[in-house]
Write an enzyme that holds these catalytic residues in place. Structure first.
Site, short mmCIF file in Angstrom:
data_model
loop_
_atom_site.label_atom_id
_atom_site.label_comp_id
_atom_site.label_asym_id
_atom_site.label_seq_id
_atom_site.Cartn_x
_atom_site.Cartn_y
_atom_site.Cartn_z
N ASN A 69 0.83 -1.20 0.00
CA ASN A 69 0.00 0.00 0.00
C ASN A 69 0.86 1.24 0.00
O ASN A 69 1.96 1.26 0.56
CB ASN A 69 -0.95 0.00 1.20
N ILE A 71 -0.94 4.40 0.59
CA ILE A 71 -2.11 5.26 0.83
C ILE A 71 -1.65 6.69 1.09
O ILE A 71 -2.25 7.63 0.59
CB ILE A 71 -2.92 4.73 2.04
N CYS A 130 6.13 5.11 8.87
CA CYS A 130 5.37 4.90 7.64
C CYS A 130 6.30 5.04 6.43
O CYS A 130 6.96 6.06 6.28
CB CYS A 130 4.22 5.89 7.51
N GLY A 217 0.68 -8.20 5.29
CA GLY A 217 -0.01 -9.46 5.01
C GLY A 217 0.81 -10.68 5.38
O GLY A 217 1.96 -10.55 5.85
#
Lengths: 303, 265
Positions: A69, A71, A130, A217
């Site tokens: 991701n 985002i 992040c 994941g």
């Protein structure tokens, strides 16, 4: 009756299962699926001081047993969070943890300073890790001095416990963990996503709009678990483990390794009730294996 | 929004790469509106990991249908499912088309490109039940991309087909066919779903004719219910442009609100 409660020292959790930031929205998105008060806690989406738009799409790409991701931490900012969202969260009887972001140290401190005036927050999780907001995945958690500096500043500002969320994108995570501990972090959560890219072979260009993203994941579980293993041996403060947990057995690997609690991330997308199932599976494991308290399972890994 | 972990497949049709599954899920079926979608879990294992979004193709009181083309590993596995198998589905999700009474007695158009025809069958029935006169424009690369042609015709819908290779109907793009036909009538609204260049072209055409439009957008989605912020497109809202979640505020958007050039990145 199995006792699933966990004492992190600064906060008591109903159970060791916490929904992870960035995968649980502001919590309310999951209210249609289950009673949020059943969770050990949840971490709301990363908050900067001001609202942010996030990255251009594509923001997601699926990889074998994983998800990258980028985002880019879009969000409502602290004011709207405090005015519109927090009042709804206060009614939920579980630990509400706010993930705190900043473009610089001062912003982390100002987010905490603002939120400290608001009731109903159990702790802050400092998102210094992040990988998809700065160029090339830069973030404070890549450097022990930068980590020490931002954690110290936030600790000076905050009246609440501070959990520091670490990055796996480092050579020696123990060094960063010790730095955060020395700076006064009340707990550590690890790990954030692994810096990653994917390439579109037809277009011969990166798939993600941001080029870089963070891999999460089941694919990352062995790596994040290894880092938890390394860190719990060296720090005195509680460690919250995360990375690829989608079942009770996955969670148990972390708890047995020594994590005091776990965060559930990507699994929330695939099964919004994943956290609830994991709590049930932990209870079953304790019953089947003669543990009266889940705390008796923690750190029982044999050499 | 309902999670139905045991929705049973009760019927399956197949035309080359295109599949239609009928799925028994009364609770989702009763709530579903045209333009909404479901998230289908492909496997209980970790690959493919994420659920896949599918428009609701049709419904009755007990069942919903999804219509899809094999485009990757997820749809490939889904195409192998058989009648009697169960699927874990979430739905109905998102906000659908506006197909209500205001269109009674009016001409309306629904344009589907390839697998983009999926939500328009349900929509066409809804529009007709509200007394609108529906013209269906259905385009594809060749006649093999128009497997639902017969079904629309059997159900009495007025159909305009196009193929890029001319193997069926108008030779060329469905948007060009629509543009030609719009010289003879003036619809009260155009609904469309399909490849983005097709939709962008339709947006242009309709803007010049001042015809309101609604487009159903597609995106990779992490969750389908607003938690991951992964499926955004550039949308104009209250005079402000921003990244908007397709799953939550869409997938259907008014044509005038979509910033097309930003959509295809």
């Amino acid at each position: 009756m199995t006792d699933l409660t966990i004492d992190l020292g600064f906060i008591k959790l109903k159970n060791p299962v916490i929904a992870a930031s960035g995968t649980f929205g502001y919590g309310l998105e999951f209210a249609p699926f289950f009673d949020l008060s059943k969770l050990g806690g949840f971490v709301v989406k990363g908050l900067y001081f001001s609202p942010r738009p996030g990255n251009p799409p594509p923001r997601l790409v699926e990889t074998p047993s994983g998800l990258i991701n980028a985002i880019g931490l879009p969000g409502v900012g602290v004011r709207r969070f405090a005015d519109e969202i927090l009042p709804q969260l206060r009614k939920i009887k579980t630990a509400i943890i706010v993930n705190v972001c900043g473009e610089n140290e001062e912003e982390y401190a100002s987010v905490v300073e603002f939120l400290d005036k608001e009731e109903g927050i159990s702790a802050y999780e400092l998102n210094i890790s992040c990988p998809n907001v700065e160029k090339d995945g830069l973030c404070p958690a890549l450097d022990s001095e930068a980590t020490f500096s931002v954690v110290s500043l936030v600790k000076k500002t905050s009246s609440r416990p501070v959990i520091t969320k670490l990055s796996p994108n480092v050579t020696d995570i123990v060094e960063i963990a010790l730095s955060a501990q020395e700076a006064g972090a009340d707990a550590l959560s690890l790990v954030n996503t692994l810096l990653a890219i994917a390439v579109d072979v037809e277009e011969r260009k990166p798939v993600l709009g941001n080029i870089f993203g963070g891999l999460s994941g089941p694919a990352i579980k062995p790596i994040s678990l290894r880092m938890v293993y390394q860190v719990v041996r060296r720090v005195k403060i509680p460690v919250i483990g995360m990375g690829g947990i989608s079942s009770g057995r996955d969670a148990l690997e972390y708890l047995i390794t020594g994590a005091k609690a776990v965060e559930i991330g990507t699994a929330n997308f695939i099964d919004p009730e994943a956290s609830i199932k994991i709590i049930e599976e932990l209870k079953d494991y304790c019953e089947e294996n003669g543990f009266e308290r889940i705390e008796d399972v923690i750190g029982t890994i044999k050499r | 929004m309902i999670k139905d972990p045991q929705a049973r497949i009760i019927g399956k049709e197949n035309w080359k790469d295109y599949y239609l599954l009928s799925i028994e899920s009364p609770r989702i079926a009763t709530q579903a509106h045209p333009g909404q979608f479901v998230m289908v879990r492909i496997t209980s294992h970790s690959y493919p990991l994420l659920r896949r979004p599918f428009s609701i193709h049709f419904k009755d009181e007990r069942n919903i249908e999804i219509f899809f083309k094999i485009t990757g590993s997820g749809t490939g596995i889904l195409s192998q499912k058989k009648s009697g198998d169960t699927l874990d589905i979430l739905g109905p999700l998102g906000k659908g088309f506006h197909a209500g009474e205001t269109l009674r007695g009016k001409d309306v158009v629904a344009v589907g490109g390839g697998r983009g025809i999926a939500p328009l069958y349900f929509l066409a029935h809804e529009l007709r039940s509200h007394g609108a006169a529906v013209k269906i424009f259905y385009g594809g690369k060749s006649h093999e991309d128009l497997p639902l042609k017969a079904k629309f015709e059997e159900n009495g819908f007025e159909l305009f087909c196009s193929t890029d290779d001319g193997s069926l109907g108008f030779k060329g793009l469905i948007s060009d066919y629509l543009q030609t036909e719009l010289q003879t009538f003036n619809p009260a609204r155009i609904f469309a779903c399909g490849p983005e260049p097709m939709m962008e072209k339709i947006a242009e055409i309709s803007q010049s004719g001042d015809i309101p439009t609604e487009f159903s957008l597609e995106s990779v989605m992490g969750c389908g219910f607003g938690a991951c912020w992964g499926c955004v497109k550039r949308i104009r809202k209250n005079n402000h442009e921003g990244w908007v979640k397709i799953c939550e505020e869409g997938p259907v958007f008014s044509g005038e609100d979509i910033i097309w050039t930003e959509v295809e990145k």
